[in-house]
Design a protein around this motif. Structure first.
Motif, PDB file in Angstrom:
ATOM      1  N   PRO A 211       9.936  -3.883   0.025  1.00  0.00           N
ATOM      2  CA  PRO A 211       8.838  -4.858   0.033  1.00  0.00           C
ATOM      3  C   PRO A 211       7.958  -4.700  -1.205  1.00  0.00           C
ATOM      4  N   GLN A 212       7.453  -5.805  -1.702  1.00  0.00           N
ATOM      5  CA  GLN A 212       6.581  -5.797  -2.874  1.00  0.00           C
ATOM      6  C   GLN A 212       5.197  -6.328  -2.497  1.00  0.00           C
ATOM      7  N   GLY A 213       4.191  -5.882  -3.257  1.00  0.00           N
ATOM      8  CA  GLY A 213       2.846  -6.400  -3.070  1.00  0.00           C
ATOM      9  C   GLY A 213       2.109  -5.843  -1.881  1.00  0.00           C
ATOM     10  N   ASN A 214       2.593  -4.747  -1.293  1.00  0.00           N
ATOM     11  CA  ASN A 214       1.903  -4.172  -0.146  1.00  0.00           C
ATOM     12  C   ASN A 214       0.927  -3.097  -0.615  1.00  0.00           C
ATOM     13  N   TRP A 215       0.466  -2.246   0.314  1.00  0.00           N
ATOM     14  CA  TRP A 215      -0.572  -1.274  -0.030  1.00  0.00           C
ATOM     15  C   TRP A 215      -0.100  -0.270  -1.079  1.00  0.00           C
ATOM     16  N   VAL A 216       1.214  -0.032  -1.166  1.00  0.00           N
ATOM     17  CA  VAL A 216       1.722   0.891  -2.187  1.00  0.00           C
ATOM     18  C   VAL A 216       1.394   0.354  -3.575  1.00  0.00           C
ATOM     19  N   ASP A 217       1.597  -0.946  -3.790  1.00  0.00           N
ATOM     20  CA  ASP A 217       1.297  -1.546  -5.091  1.00  0.00           C
ATOM     21  C   ASP A 217      -0.203  -1.674  -5.328  1.00  0.00           C
ATOM     22  N   ARG A 218      -0.947  -1.922  -4.268  1.00  0.00           N
ATOM     23  CA  ARG A 218      -2.387  -2.167  -4.430  1.00  0.00           C
ATOM     24  C   ARG A 218      -3.195  -0.881  -4.585  1.00  0.00           C
ATOM     25  N   TRP A 219      -2.818   0.173  -3.926  1.00  0.00           N
ATOM     26  CA  TRP A 219      -3.692   1.340  -3.826  1.00  0.00           C
ATOM     27  C   TRP A 219      -3.198   2.586  -4.551  1.00  0.00           C
ATOM     28  N   LEU A 220      -1.921   2.720  -4.784  1.00  0.00           N
ATOM     29  CA  LEU A 220      -1.409   3.959  -5.353  1.00  0.00           C
ATOM     30  C   LEU A 220      -1.228   3.846  -6.864  1.00  0.00           C
ATOM     31  N   PRO A 221      -1.431   4.945  -7.579  1.00  0.00           N
ATOM     32  CA  PRO A 221      -1.110   4.956  -9.016  1.00  0.00           C
ATOM     33  C   PRO A 221       0.373   4.661  -9.222  1.00  0.00           C
ATOM     34  N   ALA A 222       0.683   4.080 -10.365  1.00  0.00           N
ATOM     35  CA  ALA A 222       2.056   3.663 -10.635  1.00  0.00           C
ATOM     36  C   ALA A 222       3.042   4.823 -10.521  1.00  0.00           C
ATOM     37  N   SER A 223       2.627   6.022 -10.940  1.00  0.00           N
ATOM     38  CA  SER A 223       3.539   7.160 -10.918  1.00  0.00           C
ATOM     39  C   SER A 223       3.846   7.641  -9.500  1.00  0.00           C
ATOM     40  N   TRP A 224       2.977   7.294  -8.543  1.00  0.00           N
ATOM     41  CA  TRP A 224       3.185   7.728  -7.160  1.00  0.00           C
ATOM     42  C   TRP A 224       4.056   6.756  -6.369  1.00  0.00           C
ATOM     43  N   ARG A 225       4.117   5.513  -6.823  1.00  0.00           N
ATOM     44  CA  ARG A 225       4.753   4.467  -6.008  1.00  0.00           C
ATOM     45  C   ARG A 225       6.218   4.747  -5.708  1.00  0.00           C
ATOM     46  N   PRO A 226       7.030   5.185  -6.685  1.00  0.00           N
ATOM     47  CA  PRO A 226       8.442   5.442  -6.339  1.00  0.00           C
ATOM     48  C   PRO A 226       8.602   6.502  -5.257  1.00  0.00           C
ATOM     49  N   TYR A 227       7.718   7.512  -5.255  1.00  0.00           N
ATOM     50  CA  TYR A 227       7.822   8.572  -4.248  1.00  0.00           C
ATOM     51  C   TYR A 227       7.388   8.066  -2.871  1.00  0.00           C
ATOM     52  N   ALA A 228       6.371   7.216  -2.846  1.00  0.00           N
ATOM     53  CA  ALA A 228       5.960   6.621  -1.571  1.00  0.00           C
ATOM     54  C   ALA A 228       7.077   5.765  -0.997  1.00  0.00           C
ATOM     55  N   ARG A 229       7.780   5.045  -1.879  1.00  0.00           N
ATOM     56  CA  ARG A 229       8.875   4.198  -1.405  1.00  0.00           C
ATOM     57  C   ARG A 229      10.088   5.039  -1.014  1.00  0.00           C
ATOM     58  N   LEU A 230      10.323   6.129  -1.735  1.00  0.00           N
ATOM     59  CA  LEU A 230      11.419   7.010  -1.370  1.00  0.00           C
ATOM     60  C   LEU A 230      11.205   7.595   0.027  1.00  0.00           C
ATOM     61  N   ALA A 231       9.961   7.942   0.350  1.00  0.00           N
ATOM     62  CA  ALA A 231       9.624   8.482   1.666  1.00  0.00           C
ATOM     63  C   ALA A 231       9.430   7.399   2.714  1.00  0.00           C
TER      64      ALA A 231
END
Length: 316
Positions: free
Chosen positions: A17-37
């Motif tokens: 999914p795109q445009g959710n809280w991961v994109d809005r709230w997390l730094p760019a470097s953290w996003r792949p790890y949030a999505r991996l988990a």
């Protein structure tokens, strides 16, 4: 679960999914790890956590003092620990899964954007991330009583075996069922220091519950799984899936009823269990197994079924 993972975006090729809280709230470097988990797709965490609640609730009933202040505070502490533990260990399982599947994922447009397959996270970085997740899980496990330590550590064998099961058996859902419901044993042991027949029956019930819901989930991926060579109960059962679901969910309710009876719970527990049974019957009746969106909706609705079962045990 099955050949892909949870809550894919059915509106496009990618399952992320795109445009959710991961994109809005997390730094760019953290996003792949949030999505991996899979932090942005919580249904898998719920399905791992709910059997933990069953075990905790059975243990709470077993100690015989659910109204006492000290046991209640201890139960609240355990609920918090298992909540965080389920979140972390589900993420660890997804990391293991994506490490195993990275070459398969690259072959399918739906999964090619996953962090490891796309190169956003290297396999080495993913292993470091996995080590961090497992370390947090270990720290949480050490907050429990000593009998829980061995029980909690033993499930790691299943966590690492599940991705391989998709390659060698038509029933990886069975390995997932053994893995995802381990919390019924661990939760009970965390409260009582032991494992009882009631907790073993709840674990067995959860196994058949997982066979049901993950077979439904696998039907949304059956075409992709066949292309990339991933095996599943959906492909094995084909048109016999709904009769099989009747069997899986009947065994779930029957084993849970046996667990409640063994735990000597009262009539309110069986009333709650009856509601869960009606929920399962509706799943089978309304789900179009050839409609991926319908399969996903039904799969996600199992959070409510699991909560009904937990409530039944508490009210018992």
């Amino acid at each position: 679960m099955s050949g892909s993972n949870l809550n894919r975006d059915l509106t496009g090729a990618s399952d992320i999914p795109q445009g959710n809280w991961v994109d809005r709230w997390l730094p760019a470097s953290w996003r792949p790890y949030a999505r991996l988990a899979r932090l942005d797709r919580p249904i898998g965490t719920w399905l791992l956590y709910l059997p933990c609640l069953w075990g905790l609730a059975l243990g709470w009933q077993a100690i015989g003092a659910p109204a006492a202040t000290a046991p209640l505070l201890e139960m609240l502490r355990l609920v918090v620990l298992f909540t965080v533990g389920a979140l972390v260990m589900r993420g660890a399982g997804c990391t293991v899964n994506d490490l195993w599947d990275r070459k398969l994922d690259q072959q399918v447009a739906r999964t090619a954007d996953r962090p490891i397959a796309s190169g956003a996270i290297s396999p080495r970085a993913a292993l470091v991330f996995l080590a961090v997740q497992l370390s947090i899980g270990l720290a949480i496990l050490l907050q429990l009583n000593q009998p829980s330590w061995a029980i909690g550590a033993a499930v790691l064998v299943l966590v690492f075996l599940y991705p391989a099961a998709k390659r060698v058996t038509d029933w990886p859902q069975a390995v997932l069922g053994l893995t995802f419901n381990w919390g019924a044993l661990l939760g009970f042991a965390a409260v009582t220091g032991t494992i009882s027949p009631a907790s073993l029956l709840a674990y067995a019930a959860g196994f058949f519950w997982t066979l049901g819901y993950d077979t439904i989930y696998a039907h949304q991926d059956k075409e992709d799984d066949a292309i990339v060579g991933v095996r599943s109960s959906a492909l094995a059962l084909g048109p016999k899936t709904k009769p099989a679901l009747v069997g899986f969910y009947t065994l779930t309710i029957g084993l849970l009823a046996a667990s409640l009876w063994t735990a000597e719970l009262g009539p309110l527990a069986y009333a709650g269990l009856a509601l869960a049974g009606l929920h399962f019957a509706r799943q089978i009746r309304v789900t179009d197994l050839d409609d991926p969106q319908a399969c996903l909706r039904t799969f996600k609705s199992n959070r409510d079924a699991g909560l009904l079962i937990a409530l039944a045990i508490v009210l018992g």
